[in-house]
Design an enzyme around this catalytic site. Structure first.
Site, mmCIF file in Angstrom:
data_model
loop_
_atom_site.group_PDB
_atom_site.id
_atom_site.type_symbol
_atom_site.label_atom_id
_atom_site.label_comp_id
_atom_site.label_asym_id
_atom_site.label_seq_id
_atom_site.Cartn_x
_atom_site.Cartn_y
_atom_site.Cartn_z
ATOM 1 N N LYS A 43 0.840 -1.201 0.000
ATOM 2 C CA LYS A 43 0.000 0.000 0.000
ATOM 3 C C LYS A 43 0.878 1.256 0.000
ATOM 4 O O LYS A 43 0.598 2.227 -0.700
ATOM 5 C CB LYS A 43 -0.949 -0.026 1.205
ATOM 6 N N GLN A 93 -4.815 -1.824 9.564
ATOM 7 C CA GLN A 93 -4.700 -3.112 8.876
ATOM 8 C C GLN A 93 -5.344 -4.225 9.720
ATOM 9 O O GLN A 93 -4.997 -4.409 10.886
ATOM 10 C CB GLN A 93 -3.216 -3.428 8.609
ATOM 11 N N ASP A 110 -11.081 3.066 4.389
ATOM 12 C CA ASP A 110 -11.646 1.758 4.039
ATOM 13 C C ASP A 110 -13.167 1.768 3.990
ATOM 14 O O ASP A 110 -13.782 0.810 3.543
ATOM 15 C CB ASP A 110 -11.190 0.704 5.059
#
Ligand code: NDP
Length: 294
Positions: free
Chosen positions: A53, A97, A120
């Site tokens: 990422k 994460q 997200d």
């Protein structure tokens, strides 16, 4: 007839060029879009994901900030770091994460992320808006910006790029996780598909899948979707990332047999996966842009 392949890798790399330009435009307005990642513990796969990422951010000029906490961190430590990132004006997007170590309550952490920095799209306020939307246009307009979870958003972009009409179609999403299955179903509904969500307790899964014009497999089981479950000409999107005994990655769909029946199909690797990471970049730019407008 063999299905047309939806090349996620190619679509993703074309999108990166567009995103790079948007980042340049933001920089001319004095904003460097910034993504902060927070990783807790030593899960090797998570470290690899986070690294990729950051690499993707670098490619398009997004600033990325790497935060790592030890595996034995307490919930207060994690929330404390999230709060610092919420207050940091150089950070427009925060990614925690997953999965988290067992002592950390995932809902408490996701709820602590500011909905304005929720890259997200897992914050209940953003998921709620996604589920409440009667139309896609309600998710991004002058009044409101809702970050859509990256994997479902990537699949939507793929459908759009292939010119697939969604409105009025029968869509079946196999899998009901909060990160893939449910938001994908909500997104398809906002695009006016008639949506069924299937899961491990669904009766006659095969018949259910055979009714789908658009079939999404988000299960995590190697080649569970076989050609007998697919309608002639259906669009088949394979989210699964499964490691085979030989170490190779494969999907939830038995690609070789299903491609002979489907109209469109995503491969694994090179399908949904590359799109997910690009949508992370897209959401970062979206949130940086909304920061500029606030
Ligand atoms: P989860 O394990 O959270 O969810 C799996 C879902 O599949 C559950 O809803 C489960 O049903 C359902 N399921 C399991 N077995 C069956 C069965 N026999 N019949 C019908 N449904 C079944 O997984 P995720 O949603 O997180 O991920 C799914 C897959 O996608 C994984 O392979 C993951 O690695 C991959 N993935 C890929 C991404 C990408 O970018 N390409 C991003 C995220 C995930 P129930 O709820 O009843 O248990």
């Amino acid at each position: 007839m063999s299905a047309r392949i939806i090349d996620g890798k190619a679509i993703a790399s074309a999108l990166k060029v567009e995103i790079k330009q948007e980042v340049e435009n933001l920089k001319s307005s004095g904003i460097i879009p910034g993504l902060a990642t927070l990783l807790i513990g030593e899960n090797p796969a998570s470290h690899i994901y986070v690294k990729s990422k950051h690499r993707a951010c670098q490619e398009v000029g997004i600033a990325s900030f790497d935060h790592v906490l030890p595996a034995d961190s307490k919930l207060e430590d994690v929330i404390g770091t999230v709060n610092k990132l919420n207050a940091d004006r150089t950070v427009h997007a925060i990614l925690v994460q997953l999965p988290l170590p067992p002592q950390i309550d995932v809902d408490s952490v996701l709820n602590a992320i500011s909905p304005w920095k929720d890259v997200d799209g897992f914050h209940p306020a953003n998921l709620g808006r996604l589920f409440a939307a009667k139309d896609l246009s309600e998710l991004s307009n002058d009044k409101r910006v809702v970050p859509i979870p990256c994997t479902p958003q990537g699949m939507l972009v793929m459908l759009q790029k292939c010119g697939v009409t969604i409105a009025g179609k029968k869509a079946v999403v196999v899998g009901r996780s909060m990160i893939v299955g449910k938001p994908m179903a909500a997104l398809l509904l906002a695009c006016h598909a008639t949506v069924t969500i299937a899961h491990s307790k669904t009766k006659d899964l095969e018949g259910c899948c055979r009714g789908a014009d658009i079939l999404v497999a988000a299960i995590g089981k190697i080649h569970m979707i076989h050609s007998g479950m697919v309608q002639e000409g259906a669009v088949v999107l394979d989210v699964g990332i499964n490691r085979q005994p030989d170490g190779k990655i494969t999907g939830d769909v038995d690609f070789d047999s299903v491609k002979e029946k489907a109209g469109w199909i995503t491969p694994v690797p090179g399908g949904v996966g590359p799109m997910t990471i690009v949508m992370l970049l897209k959401n970062t730019v979206l949130l940086a842009n909304s920061f500029l407008k606030r």
